[in-house]
Design an enzyme around this catalytic site. Sequence first.
Site, mmCIF file in Angstrom:
data_model
loop_
_atom_site.group_PDB
_atom_site.id
_atom_site.type_symbol
_atom_site.label_atom_id
_atom_site.label_comp_id
_atom_site.label_asym_id
_atom_site.label_seq_id
_atom_site.Cartn_x
_atom_site.Cartn_y
_atom_site.Cartn_z
ATOM 1 N N SER A 291 91.134 -60.995 41.334
ATOM 2 C CA SER A 291 92.181 -60.117 41.648
ATOM 3 C C SER A 291 92.251 -59.074 41.401
ATOM 4 O O SER A 291 92.967 -57.976 42.253
ATOM 5 C CB SER A 291 93.510 -60.869 40.619
ATOM 6 N N LEU B 263 79.964 -60.349 34.628
ATOM 7 C CA LEU B 263 79.614 -60.285 33.407
ATOM 8 C C LEU B 263 78.104 -60.362 33.039
ATOM 9 O O LEU B 263 77.733 -60.205 31.972
ATOM 10 C CB LEU B 263 80.032 -61.790 32.937
ATOM 11 N N HIS C 66 87.269 -53.441 31.371
ATOM 12 C CA HIS C 66 87.186 -54.432 30.369
ATOM 13 C C HIS C 66 88.959 -54.758 29.850
ATOM 14 O O HIS C 66 89.423 -53.641 29.789
ATOM 15 C CB HIS C 66 86.502 -54.057 29.175
HETATM 16 C C1 GAR Z 1 89.224 -58.692 34.329
HETATM 17 O O1 GAR Z 1 90.299 -59.082 33.378
HETATM 18 C C2 GAR Z 1 88.288 -57.856 33.842
HETATM 19 O O2 GAR Z 1 88.844 -57.026 33.027
HETATM 20 C C3 GAR Z 1 87.302 -58.828 33.183
HETATM 21 O O3 GAR Z 1 87.038 -59.935 34.009
HETATM 22 C C4 GAR Z 1 88.590 -60.119 34.669
HETATM 23 C C5 GAR Z 1 88.359 -60.345 36.009
HETATM 24 O O4 GAR Z 1 89.416 -60.736 36.741
HETATM 25 N N1 GAR Z 1 86.100 -58.263 32.600
HETATM 26 C C6 GAR Z 1 85.447 -58.380 31.601
HETATM 27 O O5 GAR Z 1 86.005 -59.123 30.785
HETATM 28 C C7 GAR Z 1 84.158 -57.543 31.430
HETATM 29 N N2 GAR Z 1 83.658 -57.742 30.243
HETATM 30 P P1 GAR Z 1 89.619 -60.916 38.142
HETATM 31 O O6 GAR Z 1 88.534 -61.633 38.679
HETATM 32 O O7 GAR Z 1 90.772 -61.678 38.488
HETATM 33 O O8 GAR Z 1 89.720 -59.491 38.733
#
Ligand code: GAR
Length: 190
Positions: free
Chosen positions: A13, A85, A104
């Site tokens: 997203s 990640l 994050h």
């Molecule tokens: C997001 O909330 C981002 O902050 C997190 O992964 C999600 C991805 O969402 N990242 C971490 O936790 C990094 N440590 P998305 O795929 O809907 O953009």
Amino acid sequence: MKNIAIFASGAGSNARKIIDHFRHSGLAKVTLILSNKAEAGIFRIAEEEQIPAVLIDKEAFFRGDRYVKLLQDAKTDLVVLAGFLWKVPANLIAAFPGHIINIHPALLPKFGGKGMYGHFVHEAVLAAGETESGITIHYVNEKYDDGGVILQERCAISPDDTPETLARKVQVLEHQWFPLIVERLLTSES
Ligand code: GAR
């Protein structure tokens, strides 16, 4: 025109918001997408948007220069981790000094590190009795969730928040701020 490469292995997203933000921009565009998960939502988005997308090979990512070369060949100006990640290897960080950023879903340095992503973060924040959470956008170094902070934005936690409701509040902040910070970084160096 600046070139943005996005690493995304979740729902995609945030990557979607960044792609949308720059679609009609004269400043930059998303020119490359990378993911380590074949089933990641980002591959469908990349196909719709006709952006080249690459499934990362783990062995090659952590040994050798295949992805450094790929990013350099794509004339990448900024590498954006949006739900990626894995640690970023030293050779990639060295090839793009100060030009790799991550988002994050909490207020670092709290609630970061290995295994801290998605609902695990929000569960930990609530379990700790925090009264606020938010987002951290930061430069990437060789440790998890550790580089210099570029921006933090906060949201209040109410007593009836669940990991799901907190995740939604945090996601609103992510979608609001991440494209703007990408733009700000690209503008400040042009
Ligand atoms: C997001 O909330 C981002 O902050 C997190 O992964 C999600 C991805 O969402 N990242 C971490 O936790 C990094 N440590 P998305 O795929 O809907 O953009």
